[in-house]
Design an enzyme around this catalytic site. Sequence first.
Site: not given
Length: 200
Positions: A160, A123, A140, A163, A129, A14
Amino acid sequence: MAQKLVERTFVMVKPDGVQRGIVGDCLRRFENAGLKIVAMKLVHPTPAFIEKHYPSDDGWLRMVGEKSASTFRDLGIPLKQKFGTEDTLEIGKQIKKWLVKYISSGPVVAMAIEGYRAIENVRRITGPTKPFEAAPGTIRGDYSLDDPGLGNALSRPLLNIIHASGNKGEADNELALWFRKDDFMTYKRLDEDMWYKDWS
Ligand code: IDP
Ligand code: MG
């Protein structure tokens, strides 16, 4: 059989990750674990494009709203105080507006990552998240301490870093949205024979 579990997933660093200069570190973590980059580009997306990237169905919007609600419950802050409503659908819609504005505010690095159970593995390396809930060792957790208590107070989405598609449906939609068929490269990593060679 193992080859059937080789998947492709979509990852985007991001604007906060690009501007902090940690694209390389994000990539390194996926590559170190044995995952392979099969497509990649630096782009500045439009708001209309990001509107399409994130889902608009009530279920997804409510799920996002619920993430705020649970942190506000933990902090003892009434949801109404920030959003003027307790309806998680309305809150999800507000968060999506922040997201669209934010993700379209600067360049992002979009990539397709391939490997054994790539969707879940990416993930796992990315972390959950809310960075506040992400363990050290995840992207993160290592690079942010944000949560909805801070982000929502400042009327912005969670910063964070990255994505990653949440499931196969998202991965297929996102890869098709961001890349053309001929953007995907076929090549072999040197360690593929170790992972995928049949020993029988
Ligand atoms: P994910 O990125 O871990 O898949 P989603 O629930 O799909 O998380 O939400 C998409 C993005 O929306 C998040 O990465 C985050 O930037 C933002 N977001 C999610 N929940 C909240 C929130 O409660 N407040 C602010 N931003 C949020
Ligand atoms: Mg998601």
